[in-house]
Design a protein around this motif. Structure first.
Motif, PDB file in Angstrom:
ATOM      1  N   ASP A 103     100.746  50.828  -2.301  1.00 62.31           N
ATOM      2  CA  ASP A 103      99.929  51.244  -3.440  1.00 62.31           C
ATOM      3  C   ASP A 103      99.282  50.066  -4.148  1.00 62.31           C
ATOM      4  O   ASP A 103      98.160  50.166  -4.633  1.00 62.31           O
ATOM      5  CB  ASP A 103     100.787  52.029  -4.445  1.00 62.31           C
ATOM      6  CG  ASP A 103     101.238  53.374  -3.906  1.00 62.31           C
ATOM      7  OD1 ASP A 103     100.398  54.103  -3.348  1.00 62.31           O
ATOM      8  OD2 ASP A 103     102.444  53.696  -4.031  1.00 62.31           O
ATOM      9  N   HIS A 104     100.004  48.952  -4.239  1.00 64.19           N
ATOM     10  CA  HIS A 104      99.522  47.783  -4.984  1.00 64.19           C
ATOM     11  C   HIS A 104      99.929  46.515  -4.241  1.00 64.19           C
ATOM     12  O   HIS A 104     100.955  46.481  -3.562  1.00 64.19           O
ATOM     13  CB  HIS A 104     100.099  47.746  -6.404  1.00 64.19           C
ATOM     14  CG  HIS A 104      99.873  49.004  -7.174  1.00 64.19           C
ATOM     15  ND1 HIS A 104      98.736  49.225  -7.925  1.00 64.19           N
ATOM     16  CD2 HIS A 104     100.628  50.123  -7.296  1.00 64.19           C
ATOM     17  CE1 HIS A 104      98.813  50.419  -8.475  1.00 64.19           C
ATOM     18  NE2 HIS A 104      99.949  50.987  -8.111  1.00 64.19           N
ATOM     19  N   VAL A 105      99.143  45.474  -4.411  1.00 62.64           N
ATOM     20  CA  VAL A 105      99.435  44.160  -3.831  1.00 62.64           C
ATOM     21  C   VAL A 105      99.296  43.124  -4.939  1.00 62.64           C
ATOM     22  O   VAL A 105      98.339  43.160  -5.715  1.00 62.64           O
ATOM     23  CB  VAL A 105      98.461  43.826  -2.679  1.00 62.64           C
ATOM     24  CG1 VAL A 105      98.770  42.437  -2.112  1.00 62.64           C
ATOM     25  CG2 VAL A 105      98.530  44.874  -1.577  1.00 62.64           C
TER      26      VAL A 105
ATOM     27  N   GLN B 293      93.399  51.399  -6.910  1.00 61.32           N
ATOM     28  CA  GLN B 293      92.521  52.107  -6.012  1.00 61.32           C
ATOM     29  C   GLN B 293      92.697  53.609  -6.160  1.00 61.32           C
ATOM     30  O   GLN B 293      93.757  54.104  -6.533  1.00 61.32           O
ATOM     31  CB  GLN B 293      92.821  51.703  -4.561  1.00 61.32           C
ATOM     32  CG  GLN B 293      92.629  50.228  -4.277  1.00 61.32           C
ATOM     33  CD  GLN B 293      92.998  49.900  -2.848  1.00 61.32           C
ATOM     34  OE1 GLN B 293      92.649  50.613  -1.930  1.00 61.32           O
ATOM     35  NE2 GLN B 293      93.725  48.808  -2.674  1.00 61.32           N
TER      36      GLN B 293
ATOM     37  N   ARG C 144      98.930  44.547   3.923  1.00 60.19           N
ATOM     38  CA  ARG C 144      98.457  44.709   2.546  1.00 60.19           C
ATOM     39  C   ARG C 144      97.415  45.810   2.404  1.00 60.19           C
ATOM     40  O   ARG C 144      97.188  46.308   1.302  1.00 60.19           O
ATOM     41  CB  ARG C 144      97.968  43.380   1.973  1.00 60.19           C
ATOM     42  CG  ARG C 144      96.835  42.706   2.705  1.00 60.19           C
ATOM     43  CD  ARG C 144      96.473  41.384   2.011  1.00 60.19           C
ATOM     44  NE  ARG C 144      97.487  40.352   2.193  1.00 60.19           N
ATOM     45  CZ  ARG C 144      97.527  39.217   1.518  1.00 60.19           C
ATOM     46  NH1 ARG C 144      96.620  38.951   0.603  1.00 60.19           N
ATOM     47  NH2 ARG C 144      98.474  38.328   1.746  1.00 60.19           N
ATOM     48  N   ASP C 145      96.786  46.209   3.513  1.00 67.32           N
ATOM     49  CA  ASP C 145      95.814  47.300   3.469  1.00 67.32           C
ATOM     50  C   ASP C 145      96.394  48.628   3.946  1.00 67.32           C
ATOM     51  O   ASP C 145      95.661  49.610   4.079  1.00 67.32           O
ATOM     52  CB  ASP C 145      94.590  46.953   4.330  1.00 67.32           C
ATOM     53  CG  ASP C 145      93.856  45.728   3.817  1.00 67.32           C
ATOM     54  OD1 ASP C 145      93.761  45.577   2.582  1.00 67.32           O
ATOM     55  OD2 ASP C 145      93.399  44.912   4.645  1.00 67.32           O
ATOM     56  N   ALA C 146      97.691  48.660   4.207  1.00 71.91           N
ATOM     57  CA  ALA C 146      98.322  49.876   4.729  1.00 71.91           C
ATOM     58  C   ALA C 146      98.304  50.996   3.687  1.00 71.91           C
ATOM     59  O   ALA C 146      98.368  50.751   2.471  1.00 71.91           O
ATOM     60  CB  ALA C 146      99.758  49.577   5.146  1.00 71.91           C
ATOM     61  N   ALA C 147      98.232  52.228   4.178  1.00 68.02           N
ATOM     62  CA  ALA C 147      98.158  53.387   3.286  1.00 68.02           C
ATOM     63  C   ALA C 147      99.420  53.550   2.441  1.00 68.02           C
ATOM     64  O   ALA C 147      99.367  54.138   1.353  1.00 68.02           O
ATOM     65  CB  ALA C 147      97.916  54.645   4.113  1.00 68.02           C
TER      66      ALA C 147
ATOM     67  N   GLU D 176     101.473  40.911   7.355  1.00 68.28           N
ATOM     68  CA  GLU D 176     100.530  42.010   7.538  1.00 68.28           C
ATOM     69  C   GLU D 176     100.841  43.152   6.579  1.00 68.28           C
ATOM     70  O   GLU D 176     101.875  43.183   5.937  1.00 68.28           O
ATOM     71  CB  GLU D 176     100.607  42.524   8.983  1.00 68.28           C
ATOM     72  CG  GLU D 176     100.165  41.509  10.028  1.00 68.28           C
ATOM     73  CD  GLU D 176     100.437  41.991  11.446  1.00 68.28           C
ATOM     74  OE1 GLU D 176     101.133  43.015  11.599  1.00 68.28           O
ATOM     75  OE2 GLU D 176      99.962  41.334  12.386  1.00 68.28           O
TER      76      GLU D 176
ATOM     77  N   ALA E 280     105.657  44.649   4.205  1.00 66.55           N
ATOM     78  CA  ALA E 280     105.006  45.957   4.103  1.00 66.55           C
ATOM     79  C   ALA E 280     105.783  47.031   4.849  1.00 66.55           C
ATOM     80  O   ALA E 280     105.845  48.181   4.407  1.00 66.55           O
ATOM     81  CB  ALA E 280     103.573  45.865   4.627  1.00 66.55           C
TER      82      ALA E 280
ATOM     83  N   LYS F 139      95.927  55.864  -5.291  1.00 64.49           N
ATOM     84  CA  LYS F 139      97.143  55.061  -5.327  1.00 64.49           C
ATOM     85  C   LYS F 139      98.017  55.479  -6.502  1.00 64.49           C
ATOM     86  O   LYS F 139      97.520  55.828  -7.580  1.00 64.49           O
ATOM     87  CB  LYS F 139      96.790  53.577  -5.437  1.00 64.49           C
ATOM     88  CG  LYS F 139      96.014  53.029  -4.244  1.00 64.49           C
ATOM     89  CD  LYS F 139      96.826  53.062  -2.960  1.00 64.49           C
ATOM     90  CE  LYS F 139      96.087  52.403  -1.806  1.00 64.49           C
ATOM     91  NZ  LYS F 139      96.869  52.437  -0.557  1.00 64.49           N
TER      92      LYS F 139
END
Length: 233
Positions: free
Chosen positions: A216-218, A3, A210-213, A208, A176, A6
């Motif tokens: 960087d990668h999931v 993204q 995975r969309d946190a700022a 929870e 996370a 990132k």
């Protein structure tokens, strides 16, 4: 695809891995065995029923980073007794993972483990996976002076102990919240999540982020993810 904004991996010279539910699949539920022994330890120590022990266990885990830290702080438990008891589990569900070992070996630079568990437990896990020889060292809860992730001082102790430049390091974790401080320090962060193919025993808050700022990668396939980062032999 990475993204926008990132952090990437071209500059990475040190690769830092959590242990449990990161270097082996979530669905093995190996930690469930530890979880049950923690509940039993709390129940026995505090002389409370298993249901109440479970509530206390999870409350301390969320507030202190580990149940052990809560039991030490609030009830005077000794770390050695606790660690020996809760890590006396059956490691046989773990099988050798030569593909992961090969991917780790091909990563350029140093490889280290940063875990809230004990060195003894880490050694058994790595032996079963057949990948221990790829790692320079294990930084465990004793090295962290019994202060677990996500405490900021734990990461500082780790970085200082092993001479790691966080701006040139990557951190792989299954929680996370344990990536917040690494990201603040400049590390590239990777969240390892269940692959969705089998049931996992986790609390909602553990899954929870995975969309946190600060993530960087999931990935739900650590071996495959590392393989894409590794230069070909």
């Amino acid at each position: 695809m990475m993204q926008l904004g990132k952090r990437g991996f071209d500059h990475i010279e040190t690769w830092v891995f959590d242990l449990d539910n990161t270097l082996y699949p979530h669905h093995l539920n190996l930690w469930q065995q530890v979880d049950a022994r923690i509940r039993d330890f709390v129940s026995d120590w505090l002389k409370v029923p298993p249901e109440e022990a479970f509530r206390i266990q999870k409350d301390y885990y969320k507030r202190y980073g580990t149940t052990m830290r809560g039991m030490m702080t609030e009830h005077g438990v000794h770390a050695d007794d606790y660690l020996a008891y809760v890590h006396a589990i059956d490691h046989s569900p773990l099988l050798p993972n030569p593909a992961m070992g090969d991917a780790i070996e091909r990563l350029p630079g140093r490889k280290l483990i940063l875990t809230n568990g004990s060195t003894a437990h880490a050694g058994k896990v790595l032996e079963r996976l057949g990948i221990g020889h790829h790692f320079e060292a294990v930084f465990d809860i004793i090295a962290a002076e019994l202060e677990p992730k996500p405490a900021p001082q734990t990461y500082r102790r780790f970085l200082d102990r092993h001479g790691v430049d966080p701006a040139r390091a990557a951190m792989f974790e299954d929680l996370a919240r344990n990536l917040t401080v690494p990201h603040q320090l400049g590390m590239t962060t990777v969240l390892v999540v269940p692959d969705g193919s089998q049931d996992v025993v986790r609390e909602d808050w553990e899954l929870e982020g995975r969309d946190a700022a600060h993530v960087d990668h999931v990935t739900d396939d650590l071996t495959g993810f590392l393989g894409k980062l590794s230069p070909a032999k």
